[in-house]
Scaffold this motif. Structure first.
Motif, PDB file in Angstrom:
ATOM      1  N   LEU A   2       0.962  -1.414  -0.318  1.00  0.00           N
ATOM      2  CA  LEU A   2      -0.352   0.035   0.009  1.00  0.00           C
ATOM      3  C   LEU A   2       0.344   1.180   0.182  1.00  0.00           C
ATOM      4  N   GLY A   3       2.120   1.690   0.543  1.00  0.00           N
ATOM      5  CA  GLY A   3       2.584   2.377   0.549  1.00  0.00           C
ATOM      6  C   GLY A   3       3.539   3.329  -0.759  1.00  0.00           C
ATOM      7  N   SER A   4       3.493   1.611  -1.130  1.00  0.00           N
ATOM      8  CA  SER A   4       4.626   1.779  -2.134  1.00  0.00           C
ATOM      9  C   SER A   4       3.635   1.974  -3.305  1.00  0.00           C
ATOM     10  N   VAL A   5       2.144   1.539  -3.647  1.00  0.00           N
ATOM     11  CA  VAL A   5       1.017   2.556  -4.531  1.00  0.00           C
ATOM     12  C   VAL A   5       1.664   3.418  -4.096  1.00  0.00           C
ATOM     13  N   GLY A   6       1.121   3.735  -3.243  1.00  0.00           N
ATOM     14  CA  GLY A   6       0.663   5.410  -2.677  1.00  0.00           C
ATOM     15  C   GLY A   6       2.134   6.295  -2.863  1.00  0.00           C
ATOM     16  N   TRP A   7       3.295   5.612  -2.979  1.00  0.00           N
ATOM     17  CA  TRP A   7       4.572   6.892  -3.583  1.00  0.00           C
ATOM     18  C   TRP A   7       4.411   7.013  -4.560  1.00  0.00           C
ATOM     19  N   ALA A   8       4.014   6.085  -5.806  1.00  0.00           N
ATOM     20  CA  ALA A   8       3.970   5.648  -6.666  1.00  0.00           C
ATOM     21  C   ALA A   8       3.294   7.030  -7.630  1.00  0.00           C
ATOM     22  N   ALA A   9       2.266   6.129  -7.205  1.00  0.00           N
ATOM     23  CA  ALA A   9       0.963   7.907  -7.499  1.00  0.00           C
ATOM     24  C   ALA A   9       1.737   8.966  -7.343  1.00  0.00           C
ATOM     25  N   VAL A  10       2.324   9.009  -6.253  1.00  0.00           N
ATOM     26  CA  VAL A  10       2.939  10.713  -6.132  1.00  0.00           C
ATOM     27  C   VAL A  10       3.637  10.982  -7.048  1.00  0.00           C
ATOM     28  N   ALA A  11       4.536  10.224  -7.491  1.00  0.00           N
ATOM     29  CA  ALA A  11       5.931  10.213  -7.888  1.00  0.00           C
ATOM     30  C   ALA A  11       5.106  10.552  -9.329  1.00  0.00           C
ATOM     31  N   GLY A  12       4.532   9.414 -10.600  1.00  0.00           N
ATOM     32  CA  GLY A  12       3.680   9.912 -11.361  1.00  0.00           C
ATOM     33  C   GLY A  12       3.084  11.141 -11.555  1.00  0.00           C
ATOM     34  N   VAL A  13       2.456  11.833 -10.644  1.00  0.00           N
ATOM     35  CA  VAL A  13       1.924  12.932 -10.501  1.00  0.00           C
ATOM     36  C   VAL A  13       2.466  14.280 -10.518  1.00  0.00           C
ATOM     37  N   ILE A  14       3.810  13.597  -9.569  1.00  0.00           N
ATOM     38  CA  ILE A  14       4.743  14.922 -10.323  1.00  0.00           C
ATOM     39  C   ILE A  14       5.434  14.972 -11.731  1.00  0.00           C
ATOM     40  N   LEU A  15       6.264  13.687 -11.334  1.00  0.00           N
ATOM     41  CA  LEU A  15       6.717  13.466 -12.793  1.00  0.00           C
ATOM     42  C   LEU A  15       5.531  13.530 -14.262  1.00  0.00           C
ATOM     43  N   GLY A  16       4.033  13.579 -14.016  1.00  0.00           N
ATOM     44  CA  GLY A  16       3.862  14.096 -15.542  1.00  0.00           C
ATOM     45  C   GLY A  16       3.601  15.326 -15.135  1.00  0.00           C
ATOM     46  N   ALA A  17       3.617  16.023 -13.867  1.00  0.00           N
ATOM     47  CA  ALA A  17       3.112  17.502 -14.522  1.00  0.00           C
ATOM     48  C   ALA A  17       4.800  17.928 -14.940  1.00  0.00           C
ATOM     49  N   THR A  18       5.992  17.377 -14.691  1.00  0.00           N
ATOM     50  CA  THR A  18       7.593  17.834 -15.261  1.00  0.00           C
ATOM     51  C   THR A  18       7.425  17.789 -16.905  1.00  0.00           C
ATOM     52  N   VAL A  19       6.534  17.091 -17.238  1.00  0.00           N
ATOM     53  CA  VAL A  19       6.160  16.608 -18.674  1.00  0.00           C
ATOM     54  C   VAL A  19       5.438  17.832 -18.912  1.00  0.00           C
ATOM     55  N   MET A  20       4.895  18.182 -18.526  1.00  0.00           N
ATOM     56  CA  MET A  20       4.017  19.345 -18.768  1.00  0.00           C
ATOM     57  C   MET A  20       4.637  20.768 -18.702  1.00  0.00           C
ATOM     58  N   MET A  21       5.890  20.536 -18.218  1.00  0.00           N
ATOM     59  CA  MET A  21       5.917  21.749 -18.087  1.00  0.00           C
ATOM     60  C   MET A  21       6.818  22.202 -19.075  1.00  0.00           C
ATOM     61  N   SER A  22       8.718  20.769 -19.615  1.00  0.00           N
ATOM     62  CA  SER A  22       9.445  19.894 -21.285  1.00  0.00           C
ATOM     63  C   SER A  22       9.207  18.844 -21.172  1.00  0.00           C
ATOM     64  N   TYR A  23       8.968  19.096 -22.745  1.00  0.00           N
ATOM     65  CA  TYR A  23       8.677  17.814 -23.104  1.00  0.00           C
ATOM     66  C   TYR A  23      10.048  17.173 -23.303  1.00  0.00           C
ATOM     67  N   GLY A  24      11.154  17.599 -22.971  1.00  0.00           N
ATOM     68  CA  GLY A  24      12.498  17.055 -22.457  1.00  0.00           C
ATOM     69  C   GLY A  24      12.493  16.263 -21.816  1.00  0.00           C
ATOM     70  N   MET A  25      11.444  16.095 -20.780  1.00  0.00           N
ATOM     71  CA  MET A  25      11.455  15.802 -18.932  1.00  0.00           C
ATOM     72  C   MET A  25      10.867  14.370 -19.481  1.00  0.00           C
ATOM     73  N   LEU A  26      10.516  13.561 -20.738  1.00  0.00           N
ATOM     74  CA  LEU A  26      10.306  12.477 -20.942  1.00  0.00           C
ATOM     75  C   LEU A  26      11.661  11.887 -20.366  1.00  0.00           C
TER      76      LEU A  26
END
Length: 451
Positions: free
Chosen positions: A259-283
């Protein structure tokens, strides 16, 4: 098994060779355009400004300022005490210490140029702030964003807005609406955000079980020459958000419970997704993400993080901005505009020279030392992160979508390759830290850095 003396000699040779290679690359990248009378930024027969210094997007303007004495004093203190403090402070004290030191270092360097050292970059009409002040309808912003990217559009976006997804512009819109949209105020906000970048990387390392590497790398992460660019560039925000996304992924990959792993993975995905929405190169940060998961074996976090990141992308798409539709339009604008005047034959290696200037040429020595270090091979997690940083640089370079200006564009890659300093021979650490500090002072005092 080789002796410690043998290992130190091998590391020392690799360090010297790496530094030499980086310096040669910089010298060649600077002198070839000058000797050939070739303006590699415009392909013109003669530079529009004789002070232009390729491969940087800047000018040769030697100067000193009121903050020069402060910057020099900080450099001396860092050389004398940073390594010792990084090894002796408690972890709870180390992270805020890196924040305070990074803030002081960046502000001291920027203020060598006076108050405008903080305000002039973000106040540039090609940057985000002026556009952000004019935004009064975010829904309309998203639905019309792609149509305003082409150069042929009557109301086309200015360079930096057109070259990025809307996330970065929305960040500055938020600053404006919070009353933080003045040029200097926004510059301070960017600097304070960037000052958390070392803490994000150190947190990642500790979560992955290599705190000793974090402590050895800390002085070089804080007192990096890249601070010259981090304190004044919107790309510093992108770099920092991305680094915290990787830290969240490391938390997901090391949580003992599902459960902790899934929760932190979701947080990571949101942050990294936001980063991609700041710069295409952040893929490209996916390379670091895969390195984290590969060395921990916690692949459960991957689909969760990917789904969360995709959710962020789809939210923007539902609002009118689909990244898969926008990128081809951007590529066309880039090809029609300045990219056509920047020769790939120069920039494919000139970029690497600019990156070496930004991160410091002795980084070449650190990479050489890490490549031959037995200790690095034992600390496989850190070695994979360093390799991931190098791979991101090479992929971005070969793409042809970053011809020049990489001293700011590639700021998100700098901290991961900087980890290589954790593996330089002990006898070299003080010398290389001094070299990094001196290099930062020289870049700041000899050049008018546009970013």
């Amino acid at each position: 098994m080789p002796s410690d003396d043998s290992g130190a000699r091998t590391g020392g040779r690799a360090t010297v060779i790496g530094i030499g290679a980086a310096l040669v690359l910089i010298v060649v990248a600077v002198t070839v355009p000058l000797a050939a009378g070739w303006d590699v930024a415009t392909r013109a027969a003669r530079s529009a400004d004789d002070r232009a210094v390729a491969p940087l997007h800047g000018l040769w303007v030697p100067h000193v300022g009121l903050a020069t004495a402060v910057a020099v004093l900080l450099a001396i203190l860092a050389w004398r005490y940073a390594d010792r403090l990084a090894g002796s402070l408690s972890w709870a004290a180390l992270l805020p210490a890196t924040f305070g030191a990074a803030t002081a270092w960046m502000l001291a360097l920027a203020l060598v140029d006076g108050p405008t050292g903080i305000s002039r970059v973000l106040g540039n009409p090609y940057e985000y702030l002026r556009t952000a002040r004019e935004v009064d309808d975010i829904g309309m912003l998203l639905t019309t964003y792609i149509s305003r990217i082409p150069l042929a559009a009557d109301d086309n976006w200015v360079t930096h807005v057109a070259g990025h997804p809307p996330g970065m512009l929305l960040f500055f819109v938020a600053l404006v609406r919070m009353g933080l949209g003045a040029d200097a105020t926004a510059g301070v906000v960017v600097t304070l955000i960037a000052a958390t970048l070392p803490a994000a990387v150190l947190t990642t390392l500790r979560l992955l079980g290599v705190e000793s590497v974090a402590r050895r790398a800390a002085p070089f992460l804080v007192f990096t020459p890249a601070a010259v660019f981090l304190s004044v560039s919107a790309d510093a925000v992108i770099a920092t958000v991305g680094a915290w996304g990787v830290a969240a992924l490391a938390a997901a990959a090391t949580r003992p419970r599902v459960l902790g792993s899934v929760g932190w993975a979701a947080v990571a995905g949101v942050i990294l997704g936001a980063t991609v929405m700041m710069s295409y190169g952040m893929l490209l940060l996916g390379v670091v993400a895969l390195a984290v998961l590969a060395r921990t074996g916690r692949w459960l976090a991957l689909p969760v993080a990917v789904a969360a990141a995709a959710g962020v992308v789809l939210v923007f798409a539902s609002g009118g901005f689909a990244v898969w539709e926008a990128y081809p339009v951007l590529a066309e604008r880039y090809a029609d505009g300045i990219a056509s005047r920047r020769p790939y034959a120069y920039w494919v290696w000139g970029n690497l020279a600019a990156f070496a200037i930004c991160a410091g040429p002795v980084l070449g020595g650190a990479l050489g030392a890490a490549a031959v270090s037995e200790r690095a091979r034992r600390d496989r997690v850190a070695l994979w992160l360093i390799a991931a940083g190098a791979v991101m640089v090479l992929l971005a370079d070969l793409s042809g979508m970053s011809k020049a200006e990489v001293e700011r564009i590639w700021l998100p890659f700098v901290p991961w390759v900087t980890l290589a300093f954790a593996y330089v021979p002990v006898a070299w650490r003080s010398r290389l830290l001094a070299a990094q500090l001196i290099w930062a002072l020289l870049v700041q005092h000899l050049l008018y850095t546009v970013w």
